[in-house]
Design a protein around this motif. Sequence first.
Motif, PDB file in Angstrom:
ATOM      1  N   ILE A  39     -42.613 -18.116 -89.667  1.00 57.45           N
ATOM      2  CA  ILE A  39     -43.188 -19.222 -89.288  1.00 57.45           C
ATOM      3  C   ILE A  39     -43.264 -19.356 -87.988  1.00 57.45           C
ATOM      4  N   THR A  40     -42.283 -18.604 -86.958  1.00 57.41           N
ATOM      5  CA  THR A  40     -42.232 -18.820 -85.549  1.00 57.41           C
ATOM      6  C   THR A  40     -43.468 -18.422 -84.724  1.00 57.41           C
ATOM      7  N   GLY A  41     -44.454 -17.429 -85.137  1.00 55.34           N
ATOM      8  CA  GLY A  41     -45.380 -17.156 -84.331  1.00 55.34           C
ATOM      9  C   GLY A  41     -46.742 -17.982 -84.486  1.00 55.34           C
ATOM     10  N   PRO A  42     -47.340 -18.240 -83.468  1.00 56.85           N
ATOM     11  CA  PRO A  42     -48.572 -19.028 -83.300  1.00 56.85           C
ATOM     12  C   PRO A  42     -49.638 -18.266 -83.929  1.00 56.85           C
ATOM     13  N   PHE A  65     -47.783 -23.101 -87.817  1.00 59.46           N
ATOM     14  CA  PHE A  65     -47.272 -23.453 -89.226  1.00 59.46           C
ATOM     15  C   PHE A  65     -45.931 -24.497 -89.133  1.00 59.46           C
ATOM     16  N   VAL A  66     -45.714 -25.602 -89.824  1.00 57.19           N
ATOM     17  CA  VAL A  66     -44.966 -26.699 -90.005  1.00 57.19           C
ATOM     18  C   VAL A  66     -44.082 -26.251 -91.160  1.00 57.19           C
ATOM     19  N   SER A  67     -44.317 -25.838 -92.338  1.00 62.21           N
ATOM     20  CA  SER A  67     -43.405 -25.555 -93.361  1.00 62.21           C
ATOM     21  C   SER A  67     -43.575 -24.099 -93.851  1.00 62.21           C
ATOM     22  N   SER A  68     -42.489 -23.800 -94.454  1.00 67.09           N
ATOM     23  CA  SER A  68     -42.765 -22.332 -94.865  1.00 67.09           C
ATOM     24  C   SER A  68     -41.581 -22.194 -96.044  1.00 67.09           C
ATOM     25  N   ALA A  69     -41.319 -20.914 -96.341  1.00 66.30           N
ATOM     26  CA  ALA A  69     -40.385 -20.803 -97.590  1.00 66.30           C
ATOM     27  C   ALA A  69     -38.869 -21.229 -97.142  1.00 66.30           C
ATOM     28  N   GLY A  76     -33.751 -13.678 -89.779  1.00 66.32           N
ATOM     29  CA  GLY A  76     -33.065 -14.929 -89.604  1.00 66.32           C
ATOM     30  C   GLY A  76     -34.593 -15.865 -89.629  1.00 66.32           C
ATOM     31  N   GLN A  77     -35.729 -15.708 -89.967  1.00 60.39           N
ATOM     32  CA  GLN A  77     -37.082 -16.583 -89.980  1.00 60.39           C
ATOM     33  C   GLN A  77     -37.472 -16.766 -91.182  1.00 60.39           C
ATOM     34  N   PRO A  78     -37.743 -18.225 -91.524  1.00 56.94           N
ATOM     35  CA  PRO A  78     -38.566 -18.334 -92.811  1.00 56.94           C
ATOM     36  C   PRO A  78     -39.872 -17.717 -92.833  1.00 56.94           C
ATOM     37  N   LEU A  79     -40.309 -16.937 -93.970  1.00 56.25           N
ATOM     38  CA  LEU A  79     -41.555 -16.457 -94.126  1.00 56.25           C
ATOM     39  C   LEU A  79     -42.584 -17.387 -94.570  1.00 56.25           C
ATOM     40  N   LEU A  80     -43.770 -17.063 -94.431  1.00 52.91           N
ATOM     41  CA  LEU A  80     -44.917 -18.229 -94.726  1.00 52.91           C
ATOM     42  C   LEU A  80     -45.276 -17.724 -96.213  1.00 52.91           C
ATOM     43  N   CYS A  81     -45.757 -18.808 -96.907  1.00 56.25           N
ATOM     44  CA  CYS A  81     -46.073 -18.924 -98.306  1.00 56.25           C
ATOM     45  C   CYS A  81     -47.418 -19.548 -98.412  1.00 56.25           C
ATOM     46  N   GLN A  82     -48.033 -19.147 -99.408  1.00 62.90           N
ATOM     47  CA  GLN A  82     -49.376 -19.580 -99.662  1.00 62.90           C
ATOM     48  C   GLN A  82     -49.480 -21.153 -99.664  1.00 62.90           C
ATOM     49  N   ASP A  83     -48.497 -21.940 -99.809  1.00 61.49           N
ATOM     50  CA  ASP A  83     -48.494 -23.252-100.032  1.00 61.49           C
ATOM     51  C   ASP A  83     -47.894 -23.743 -98.554  1.00 61.49           C
ATOM     52  N   SER A  84     -47.741 -23.036 -97.662  1.00 63.38           N
ATOM     53  CA  SER A  84     -47.187 -23.389 -96.121  1.00 63.38           C
ATOM     54  C   SER A  84     -48.388 -24.139 -95.466  1.00 63.38           C
ATOM     55  N   GLN A  85     -47.794 -25.322 -94.856  1.00 64.92           N
ATOM     56  CA  GLN A  85     -48.739 -26.021 -94.220  1.00 64.92           C
ATOM     57  C   GLN A  85     -48.532 -25.857 -92.480  1.00 64.92           C
ATOM     58  N   ALA A  86     -50.028 -25.735 -92.065  1.00 64.01           N
ATOM     59  CA  ALA A  86     -50.016 -25.621 -90.430  1.00 64.01           C
ATOM     60  C   ALA A  86     -51.049 -26.859 -89.803  1.00 64.01           C
ATOM     61  N   CYS A  88     -53.573 -27.275 -86.472  1.00 66.43           N
ATOM     62  CA  CYS A  88     -54.460 -26.656 -85.370  1.00 66.43           C
ATOM     63  C   CYS A  88     -54.428 -27.576 -84.167  1.00 66.43           C
ATOM     64  N   ALA A  89     -54.528 -26.735 -83.269  1.00 64.17           N
ATOM     65  CA  ALA A  89     -54.728 -27.542 -81.777  1.00 64.17           C
ATOM     66  C   ALA A  89     -55.779 -27.365 -81.090  1.00 64.17           C
ATOM     67  N   PRO A  90     -56.616 -27.910 -80.453  1.00 63.01           N
ATOM     68  CA  PRO A  90     -56.156 -29.446 -80.122  1.00 63.01           C
ATOM     69  C   PRO A  90     -56.730 -30.417 -81.327  1.00 63.01           C
ATOM     70  N   THR A  91     -57.145 -30.070 -82.256  1.00 61.50           N
ATOM     71  CA  THR A  91     -57.793 -30.730 -83.049  1.00 61.50           C
ATOM     72  C   THR A  91     -56.923 -31.701 -84.204  1.00 61.50           C
ATOM     73  N   GLY A  92     -55.922 -30.916 -84.644  1.00 56.20           N
ATOM     74  CA  GLY A  92     -54.733 -31.763 -85.493  1.00 56.20           C
ATOM     75  C   GLY A  92     -55.420 -31.405 -86.934  1.00 56.20           C
ATOM     76  N   THR A  93     -56.178 -30.715 -87.145  1.00 53.98           N
ATOM     77  CA  THR A  93     -56.482 -30.420 -88.410  1.00 53.98           C
ATOM     78  C   THR A  93     -55.691 -29.343 -89.254  1.00 53.98           C
ATOM     79  N   PRO A  94     -55.861 -29.078 -90.456  1.00 51.58           N
ATOM     80  CA  PRO A  94     -55.004 -27.941 -91.212  1.00 51.58           C
ATOM     81  C   PRO A  94     -55.717 -26.914 -91.219  1.00 51.58           C
ATOM     82  N   LEU A  95     -54.732 -25.666 -91.324  1.00 50.02           N
ATOM     83  CA  LEU A  95     -55.285 -24.403 -91.695  1.00 50.02           C
ATOM     84  C   LEU A  95     -55.416 -24.309 -93.369  1.00 50.02           C
ATOM     85  N   LEU A  96     -56.336 -23.561 -93.796  1.00 49.40           N
ATOM     86  CA  LEU A  96     -56.774 -23.464 -95.197  1.00 49.40           C
ATOM     87  C   LEU A  96     -56.491 -21.850 -95.601  1.00 49.40           C
ATOM     88  N   ILE A  97     -55.517 -21.545 -96.225  1.00 50.05           N
ATOM     89  CA  ILE A  97     -55.045 -20.096 -96.598  1.00 50.05           C
ATOM     90  C   ILE A  97     -56.311 -20.148 -98.086  1.00 50.05           C
TER      91      ILE A  97
END
Length: 107
Positions: A39-42, A65-69, A76-86, A88-97
């Motif tokens: 989750i930590t990386g942009p 991403f703002v949610s993860s496993a 020590g960092q949570p991994l991202l899942c298919q249902d994780s939410q992100a 986008c900047a500067p638009t504030g819209t989500p990413l779609l997996i």
Amino acid sequence: MPGFLLHIGASVLCSHAGQAQATVPNPRVLVSGQPTVAITGPWMVAGCALPPPPAANGPCVTAQFVSSATRVTSNGQPLLCQDSQAICAPTGTPLLIVACQMRASAM
């Protein structure tokens, strides 16, 4: 809710069809032979079709991403899942997996 783990080769798009790519792979955990993503990386977004101001507030450039496993971590960092939410900047819209590996899942 459980979901399949996200990996570097997953197909991830911004809401305007721009291609998103993880900038920090996690090489300690591989799925389908590819590193997972914590989750930590942009994420970098390329090819976003949203026009710049004054027509709109685009294009999408990065995402975080703002949610993860909650139960599966690596280094020590949570991994991202298919249902994780992100977001986008500067638009504030989500990413779609759109597509990811379908063998290893996490909660």
